[in-house]
Design a protein around this motif. Structure first.
Motif, mmCIF file in Angstrom:
data_model
loop_
_atom_site.group_PDB
_atom_site.id
_atom_site.type_symbol
_atom_site.label_atom_id
_atom_site.label_comp_id
_atom_site.label_asym_id
_atom_site.label_seq_id
_atom_site.Cartn_x
_atom_site.Cartn_y
_atom_site.Cartn_z
ATOM 1 N N TYR A 145 0.831 -1.203 0.000
ATOM 2 C CA TYR A 145 0.000 0.000 0.000
ATOM 3 C C TYR A 145 0.863 1.249 0.000
ATOM 4 O O TYR A 145 2.052 1.222 0.359
ATOM 5 N N ASN A 146 0.246 2.356 -0.407
ATOM 6 C CA ASN A 146 0.933 3.630 -0.552
ATOM 7 C C ASN A 146 0.708 4.462 0.707
ATOM 8 O O ASN A 146 -0.414 4.868 1.007
ATOM 9 N N THR A 147 1.792 4.696 1.447
ATOM 10 C CA THR A 147 1.667 5.394 2.726
ATOM 11 C C THR A 147 1.365 6.887 2.568
ATOM 12 O O THR A 147 1.057 7.563 3.550
ATOM 13 N N SER A 148 1.459 7.394 1.330
ATOM 14 C CA SER A 148 1.056 8.786 1.106
ATOM 15 C C SER A 148 -0.459 8.892 0.911
ATOM 16 O O SER A 148 -1.011 9.992 0.930
ATOM 17 N N GLU A 151 -2.735 5.673 5.835
ATOM 18 C CA GLU A 151 -1.899 5.842 7.027
ATOM 19 C C GLU A 151 -1.018 4.621 7.250
ATOM 20 O O GLU A 151 -1.482 3.485 7.263
ATOM 21 N N GLU A 152 0.271 4.874 7.415
ATOM 22 C CA GLU A 152 1.218 3.782 7.625
ATOM 23 C C GLU A 152 0.898 3.028 8.911
ATOM 24 O O GLU A 152 0.638 3.634 9.956
ATOM 25 N N GLY A 153 0.882 1.711 8.822
ATOM 26 C CA GLY A 153 0.567 0.875 9.972
ATOM 27 C C GLY A 153 -0.896 0.515 10.093
ATOM 28 O O GLY A 153 -1.268 -0.318 10.934
ATOM 29 N N SER A 154 -1.733 1.116 9.248
ATOM 30 C CA SER A 154 -3.174 0.845 9.352
ATOM 31 C C SER A 154 -3.575 -0.447 8.639
ATOM 32 O O SER A 154 -4.670 -0.966 8.865
ATOM 33 N N ASP A 249 7.296 5.520 -1.140
ATOM 34 C CA ASP A 249 6.112 5.642 -0.280
ATOM 35 C C ASP A 249 5.405 4.307 -0.056
ATOM 36 O O ASP A 249 4.455 4.232 0.720
ATOM 37 N N ALA A 251 4.692 0.416 1.117
ATOM 38 C CA ALA A 251 5.005 -0.506 2.215
ATOM 39 C C ALA A 251 4.330 -1.838 1.925
ATOM 40 O O ALA A 251 3.257 -1.889 1.311
#
Length: 358
Positions: A145-148, A151-154, A249, A251
């Motif tokens: 997924y694109n952290t931009s 939300e990262e970690g979601s 961006d 992850a």
């Protein structure tokens, strides 16, 4: 009379010359065949420099061909048009080819570099004691997924894909075992479940995901996710690594409640012409040095312990691509479920694909 004798002598000499020439051609042809290794692999799945290095070191000549699916590879081997010496089946296909008597049992004494392979990738259920196959690469199925955009970690597990916020935003891998497998695991079942009621329940569960799915594709996923055309996708770890090299961006996460652990392997089909050459090539490619080069070129995880220890820490410390043992214990390897169940999985998957989106 003398003229006749001379003619006969000349004719006999000519016959002898032709016989010797034919014998030399046949001997040369036999030597050429013994010197050639027919290698059948997935596309873009080896550092090309390794082929040159192997040929230079050994004197063998490698003829390299590629396939795009396990099933296509197995069909080609069954037809026997080309006598491949080394093939690269995935774990479930090793099981299927073994059952169809298509593989040679391996002589491990001719594969000394097998000692470098991590024991956790050996002696698995699809090939006990690695009688027919040797691990080449391994990896996982997960979510990139694109952290931009998210939300990262979601994103942590398959269940997160059903978030209504992702309507029309997810690319899914176009495969029956993968898609039905996600449904099975999200319901707490095994990837290799053969209970028809569970398989149908998994398909029904995946139908409810389809409003969030913008497309079902395979090779193009890494391109679309890398270019930011979609915020998340389901793909294999190596494909994710390629995309992440192009977009910082991105992850990749292995679902925390479980996913697929896949292995691609080396095997020698019974139709092989050059068995000795096959052993030489396999042993070379599972060596520490070749495994390092391949891991860096292809992007998938190596099962070679010595190669892993020598790779940069930023690669091997990344739990997305070298998961810790807690995650590894929750991963499942695909098993060959037999033709009837394969058809059933495909039929249920077709139902998912044609499900109208609301």
């Amino acid at each position: 009379m003398k003229l006749l004798r001379n003619f006969v002598s000349l004719a006999l000499l000519l016959v002898a010359i032709l016989f010797l020439a034919r014998h030399q051609m046949e001997a040369g042809s036999a030597n050429d065949a013994a010197n050639v290794i027919n290698f059948y692999n997935w596309g873009d799945y080896i550092d090309p420099a390794l082929i040159d290095e192997f040929e230079s070191e050994t004197g063998y000549r490698v003829i390299y061909e590629t396939f795009d699916s396990n099933e296509a590879m197995m069909t080609k081997v069954q037809q026997g048009g080309t006598n491949y010496d080394v093939i690269v089946p995935s774990e479930y296909m090793v099981e299927a080819m073994k059952e169809n008597d298509l593989l040679l049992p391996l002589d491990h004494s001719k594969l000394p570099n097998l000692a470098q392979i991590d024991p956790q990738f050996l002696d698995l259920a699809y090939d006990p004691q690695n009688q027919y196959s040797v691990p080449y690469f391994w990896g996982t199925l997960g979510i990139i997924y694109n952290t931009s955009m998210i939300e990262e970690g979601s994103i942590r597990d398959w269940a997160d894909l059903w978030n209504p916020a992702y309507q029309g935003k997810i690319l899914m891998i176009d495969g029956a075992r993968e898609m039905i497998g996600i449904g099975l695991q999200s319901l707490g079942y095994s990837l290799n479940d053969i209970d028809s009621s569970h398989i149908r329940a998994a398909a029904d569960k995946m139908k409810t995901l389809m409003p969030n799915v913008v497309g079902l594709i395979t090779d193009e996923i890494k391109m679309h996710i890398a270019e930011g055309e979609v915020p998340l996708a389901v793909t294999f770890s190596g494909e994710a690594a390629t995309a992440m090299d192009q977009n910082e961006d991105l992850a990749y996460v292995v679902p925390e409640k479980g996913s697929n652990l896949w292995l691609d392997t080396f095997a020698i089909p019974k139709i092989a012409d050059n068995v000795e050459g096959a052993y030489a090539l396999i042993n070379f490619l599972i060596s520490k040095e070749a495994s390092i080069a391949n891991a860096e070129y292809v992007g998938y995880a190596t099962p070679n312990m010595e190669a892993k220890a020598a790779l940069p820490k930023e690669i091997t410390d990344d739990k997305a691509f070298y998961p810790d043992q807690a995650i590894m214990d929750k991963l499942e390897v695909y098993r060959n479920l037999g033709q009837a169940k394969l058809i059933e999985y495909n039929d249920r998957f077709l139902e998912v694909k044609i499900e109208p989106k609301s």
